[in-house]
Design a protein around this motif. Structure first.
Motif, PDB file in Angstrom:
ATOM      1  N   ARG A 123      39.746  27.892  21.999  1.00  0.00           N
ATOM      2  CA  ARG A 123      38.380  27.616  21.448  1.00  0.00           C
ATOM      3  C   ARG A 123      38.366  26.398  20.500  1.00  0.00           C
ATOM      4  NH1 ARG A 123      34.865  32.286  21.555  1.00  0.00           N
ATOM      5  NH2 ARG A 123      35.919  33.860  22.997  1.00  0.00           N
ATOM      6  N   SER A 167      31.337  27.279  29.531  1.00  0.00           N
ATOM      7  CA  SER A 167      32.771  26.961  29.004  1.00  0.00           C
ATOM      8  C   SER A 167      33.001  25.380  29.302  1.00  0.00           C
ATOM      9  CB  SER A 167      33.815  27.519  29.844  1.00  0.00           C
ATOM     10  OG  SER A 167      34.008  27.363  31.086  1.00  0.00           O
ATOM     11  N   VAL A 217      34.457  27.620  24.347  1.00  0.00           N
ATOM     12  CA  VAL A 217      35.797  27.875  25.050  1.00  0.00           C
ATOM     13  C   VAL A 217      36.099  26.683  25.896  1.00  0.00           C
ATOM     14  CG1 VAL A 217      36.594  29.533  26.898  1.00  0.00           C
ATOM     15  CG2 VAL A 217      35.223  30.372  25.256  1.00  0.00           C
ATOM     16  N   SER A 246      43.201  31.393  31.269  1.00  0.00           N
ATOM     17  CA  SER A 246      41.991  31.625  31.463  1.00  0.00           C
ATOM     18  C   SER A 246      41.696  32.590  32.607  1.00  0.00           C
ATOM     19  CB  SER A 246      41.177  30.221  32.242  1.00  0.00           C
ATOM     20  OG  SER A 246      41.827  29.814  33.404  1.00  0.00           O
ATOM     21  N   ARG A 247      40.635  33.044  32.679  1.00  0.00           N
ATOM     22  CA  ARG A 247      40.442  34.287  33.521  1.00  0.00           C
ATOM     23  C   ARG A 247      39.923  33.783  35.001  1.00  0.00           C
ATOM     24  NH1 ARG A 247      35.964  37.570  30.560  1.00  0.00           N
ATOM     25  NH2 ARG A 247      36.885  37.865  28.550  1.00  0.00           N
ATOM     26  N   GLY A 248      39.555  32.641  35.221  1.00  0.00           N
ATOM     27  CA  GLY A 248      38.817  32.213  36.455  1.00  0.00           C
ATOM     28  C   GLY A 248      40.356  32.000  37.544  1.00  0.00           C
ATOM     29  N   LYS A 301      44.100  28.781  37.590  1.00  0.00           N
ATOM     30  CA  LYS A 301      44.631  29.438  36.100  1.00  0.00           C
ATOM     31  C   LYS A 301      44.930  27.916  35.111  1.00  0.00           C
ATOM     32  CE  LYS A 301      44.915  33.639  37.110  1.00  0.00           C
ATOM     33  NZ  LYS A 301      43.455  33.959  36.773  1.00  0.00           N
ATOM     34  N   LYS A 302      44.167  28.266  34.292  1.00  0.00           N
ATOM     35  CA  LYS A 302      44.129  26.987  33.059  1.00  0.00           C
ATOM     36  C   LYS A 302      44.629  27.652  31.753  1.00  0.00           C
ATOM     37  CE  LYS A 302      41.311  23.930  35.589  1.00  0.00           C
ATOM     38  NZ  LYS A 302      42.052  22.361  35.499  1.00  0.00           N
ATOM     39  N   SER A 359      43.315  28.429  28.058  1.00  0.00           N
ATOM     40  CA  SER A 359      42.010  28.688  27.471  1.00  0.00           C
ATOM     41  C   SER A 359      42.112  28.925  25.893  1.00  0.00           C
ATOM     42  CB  SER A 359      41.402  29.840  28.122  1.00  0.00           C
ATOM     43  OG  SER A 359      40.235  29.979  27.814  1.00  0.00           O
ATOM     44  N   ASN A 401      38.845  25.195  28.961  1.00  0.00           N
ATOM     45  CA  ASN A 401      39.928  25.413  29.634  1.00  0.00           C
ATOM     46  C   ASN A 401      40.534  24.149  30.219  1.00  0.00           C
ATOM     47  OD1 ASN A 401      39.442  27.977  29.913  1.00  0.00           O
ATOM     48  ND2 ASN A 401      37.695  27.647  31.354  1.00  0.00           N
TER      49      ASN A 401
END
Ligand code: 5AD
Ligand code: SF4
Length: 436
Positions: free
Chosen positions: A399, A430, A405, A389-391, A394-395, A397, A407
């Protein structure tokens, strides 16, 4: 020698960039991590709204310093923007440090164009209109589990606001056997999700010598062994057939999601947009889709501030949004595109009115999106893991089949795999979950 491709715009453009990359890799180029280390930089552009074009011009200006520092750098601009003669003229005259301008239908000529550009003083331009489909171009795919497969090129609909039919040309379907053999090859390589691409997938195959309907193609893709998920993009409400709805219901691999742009909720505006359906027709389609596939997620595109749109017209759109309850809506302010009928229409709407309507629309839709996501709390969803994931935290991610989406924590070895995830904390954009 290294290359960098910057891409703007829709999924079709992103997929076109995979072909540009394929051709460059065949020439012996490898991908560059940064712009600085690239020997060739390609800007694959979009012109659907003025904003997209503005960003590209900003980027071209920024890249001038790279050219000054490294005169051997090749700078190329491709995609929809360069299909407009006034853009070619502007870049050739005002930004002559651009080396190549090429249309996506000319992409197979890239090796030759790069060679020519090394010798030429002025931009090399290759934007020949050609209706011929080039099969078997190399494609450097950006994902190992999800693949994009073009089924039609171009568009015949001429929605009055839209530049696409002018820059991408007339609708042309690929042969079903070419599509199926591409999908079979992808399955053998280990891809599990196929995304069929076209400006209006529902009119697929009508132009073929032996016409094939889109739902028939979909069934054939569904039969390909190894593929686990099928999506398609974009559907046009005027051509979405009952057979397609039945096919979506019956084919287990076709995901429970449809992107069905409504554009406006007022019949007066829909007619001026040349969309060829009414609000009632659209709402009826939604009803049929939900009856056939109860958990289907529906996303849409909406334009506010189309010429002549009154407050009452806008309220029709707002009411439609409340009535339909989309899972997600991509909302846009109308942007005047040179050469389209709507650009010449009287009563163009002021920017502040457009902004106000966009804000009101987004507020209503965001609440609906959040509400729909809340309903998923506690459910278990099949997720195709796409990456990290982008956040900040970090996770993994991925669909859901309904294109939401999710996470969640997990090891990198799960990337590219299907896993079951319990939704623990839904948000608007998300969902947070826990792998089970
Ligand atoms: N202005 C604003 N939005 C536009 N779109 C297409 N043309 C325009 C325009 N001139 C939107 C439509 C389309 C999406 C891809 O972009 O909503 O579905
Ligand atoms: Fe543009 Fe309409 Fe064609 Fe979509 S269907 S690409 S909005 S002209």
């Amino acid at each position: 020698m290294k290359y960098k491709i910057l891409t703007w715009g829709c999924q079709m453009n992103i997929h076109d960039s995979e072909t540009i990359a394929g051709i460059l890799q065949n020439m012996g180029y490898s991908p560059a991590d940064t712009l600085k280390e690239a020997d060739v930089i390609i800007l694959n552009t979009c012109c659907v709204r003025e904003n997209a074009e503005r960003k590209v011009y900003g980027r071209i200006a920024q890249l001038k310093q790279f050219k000054l520092r490294n005169p051997n750098l090749i700078l190329a601009v491709s995609g929809c923007m360069v299909q407009q003669p006034h853009v070619v003229e502007y870049i050739s005259e005002k930004l002559p440090y651009v080396d190549i301008l090429f249309g996506i239908k000319n992409v197979h000529k890239l090796p030759e164009l790069i060679e020519n550009a090394r010798q030429a003083e002025f931009p090399v331009v290759e934007v020949m209109e050609s209706s011929e489909i080039k099969e078997n171009l190399p494609i450097e795919r950006m994902d190992n589990s999800r693949a994009w497969v073009t089924i039609t090129y171009g568009c015949n609909n001429f929605c009055s606001y839209c530049i696409v039919p002018y820059v991408r040309g007339r609708e042309k379907s690929r042969l079903p056997e070419d599509i199926i053999s591409e999908v079979e090859a992808l399955a053998k390589e280990g891809f599990i999700e196929i995304n069929l691409l076209g400006q209006n997938v529902n009119s697929y195959g009508k132009d073929l010598e032996k016409p094939v309907a889109f739902h028939e193609l979909l069934r054939r893709v569904n039969d390909v062994e190894g593929i686990k998920r099928i999506r398609f993009l974009t559907s046009h409400p005027k051509d979405l057939s009952d057979e397609l709805i039945l096919t979506m219901k019956e084919c287990e691999k076709v995901c429970e999601h449809i992107h069905l742009p409504v554009q406006a909720g007022s019949n007066r505006i829909l007619s001026k947009m040349n969309r060829k359906y009414t609000r009632e027709h659209y709402i009826n389609l939604i009803k049929k889709l939900r009856e056939a596939i109860p958990n289907i997620a529906i996303s849409t595109d909406i334009i506010v501030g189309f010429p002549g749109e009154t407050e009452e017209d806008f309220l029709d759109t707002l009411n439609l949004v409340k009535e339909v309850e989309f899972d997600l809506a991509y909302t846009f302010m109308y942007s005047k595109r040179k050469g389209t009928p709507a650009a010449e229409m009287p009563d163009q709407i002021d920017d502040d009115v457009k902004k106000d309507r966009l804000n009101r629309l987004m507020q209503v839709q965001d609440a609906i999106t959040a509400k729909k996501n809340m309903e998923l709390k506690g459910t278990v969803q099949e997720v195709l893991v796409e990456g990290i994931s982008r956040g900040k935290i970090k996770k993994l991610s991925g669909r859901t089949r309904t294109n939401k989406v999710v996470n969640f924590d997990g090891g990198r070895d799960l990337i590219g795999k299907l896993v079951n995830v319990e939704i623990t904390e839904p948000h608007t954009w998300s969902l947070l979950g826990r792998i089970i």
